[in-house]
Scaffold this active site. Structure first.
Site, PDB file in Angstrom:
ATOM      1  CG  MET A   1      -1.794  -1.282   1.278  1.00  0.00           C
ATOM      2  SD  MET A   1      -3.010  -1.284   2.613  1.00  0.00           S
ATOM      3  CE  MET A   1      -1.936  -1.340   4.050  1.00  0.00           C
ATOM      4  CG  ASP A   2       4.666   3.229  -2.188  1.00  0.00           C
ATOM      5  OD1 ASP A   2       4.757   4.021  -1.218  1.00  0.00           O
ATOM      6  OD2 ASP A   2       5.500   3.202  -3.108  1.00  0.00           O
ATOM      7  N   GLY A   3       2.095   5.068  -1.348  1.00  0.00           N
ATOM      8  CA  GLY A   3       1.578   6.336  -1.857  1.00  0.00           C
ATOM      9  C   GLY A   3       0.748   7.133  -0.873  1.00  0.00           C
TER      10      GLY A   3
ATOM     11  CB  THR B   1      -0.665   1.585  -5.057  1.00  0.00           C
ATOM     12  OG1 THR B   1      -0.310   1.590  -3.668  1.00  0.00           O
ATOM     13  CG2 THR B   1      -1.877   0.686  -5.256  1.00  0.00           C
TER      14      THR B   1
END
Length: 282
Positions: free
Chosen positions: A44-46, A224
């Protein structure tokens, strides 16, 4: 007049929602013609870039909701979509051990937000019959947060419709080290009490001591935020996983992003099955 306008807007909203739901069900029906992954894992990047983009504070005070709120609801939406599709195992990389190196106030804010979300998650997953499992070195968490995680695990242990694994205080290197040390200690005890005359530690024993032993290896790992790396996530389990990177920030992920990831997986499914077969033959 105002009531009539509000009523009309509400009716229009319900119609749009129904139409969206109908379209999604049709798309999911088409997807189910092909192979559906059993396990999808999310990096779960960003979240920080999303906060900067939306001018949100770290604690979520600005605008009535922070990046942690947006990220949490994005995970809940993905959980619902996966459950609707028939994906049984969902794993989320929530907090790396390396994240403890961030500014103390940011880590403290994140931990407080997690505690709040655990209470909310308890209500939601019980309605969805989802078993929750936490993977990672939970000893690194505060007593309150660790106790809340254990309570949630125990409260949902009997559910089997879906399994949501939340990787918190986790890195793959730490997981592998933990599994090897546990396997060595178990072997030492077996030899000491003459329960085993074989000095060799089997691969199966090591895998049973992994934090992720509750779930099969992921079919798809979705990241992501546009990066193309695993960031110390599921290194042991991902040798035959389909890796799918997308530019969308985690809080902005939607149904179409999930659909394209699964379509890409289905297109390459034959290749991964062949590689797995060759590995077993070795």
């Amino acid at each position: 007049m105002e009531k009539e306008v509000m009523s009309s807007l509400k009716m229009a909203g319900n119609i749009l929602c129904s139409a969206s739901s109908f379209i999604r069900k049709c798309i999911f029906g088409v997807l189910r013609v092909g192979p559906i992954p059993n396990h999808i894992a999310f990096i779960m990047d960003g979240n920080r870039r999303y906060a900067k983009k939306q001018k949100l504070s770290h604690d979520g005070a600005a605008g009535g909701g922070g990046r942690y709120d947006a990220g949490f609801w994005a995970l809940m939406v993905m959980l619902l979509y996966c459950q609707e599709l028939g994906v049984k195992y969902i794993t989320a990389y929530a907090f790396s051990i390396d994240n403890f190196k961030r500014k103390p106030e940011e880590v403290e804010s994140l931990m407080a937000s997690m505690l709040e979300k655990f209470h909310l998650l308890d209500i939601l997953v019980k309605r969805l019959a989802v078993r929750v499992h936490f993977a990672g070195n939970l000893e690194l968490l505060s007593n309150e947060l660790r106790a809340s995680a254990m309570e949630l695990t125990e409260a949902t242990a009997e559910y089997s419709k879906s399994v949501l694994t939340i990787c918190i205080a986790y890195t793959s290197r730490d997981e592998i080290l933990h599994a090897v040390l546990e396997s060595c200690e178990q072997k030492r005890i077996d030899l000491e009490f003459d329960n085993d005359d074989d000095n060799e530690i089997k691969l199966m024993k090591v895998e049973k001591n992994m934090y992720m032993a509750v779930a099969p290896d992921p079919d798809i790992i979705i990241r992501t935020g546009g990066e193309n790396r695993l960031s110390n996530f599921l290194l042991w389990q991902s040798c035959w996983s389909h890796l799918h990177s997308m530019w969308v920030l985690w809080p902005e992920i939607g149904v179409w992003n999930l659909v394209f990831a699964i379509l890409n997986f289905q297109r390459n499914k034959t290749y991964y099955l062949e590689m797995k077969k060759k590995e077993k033959e070795l």
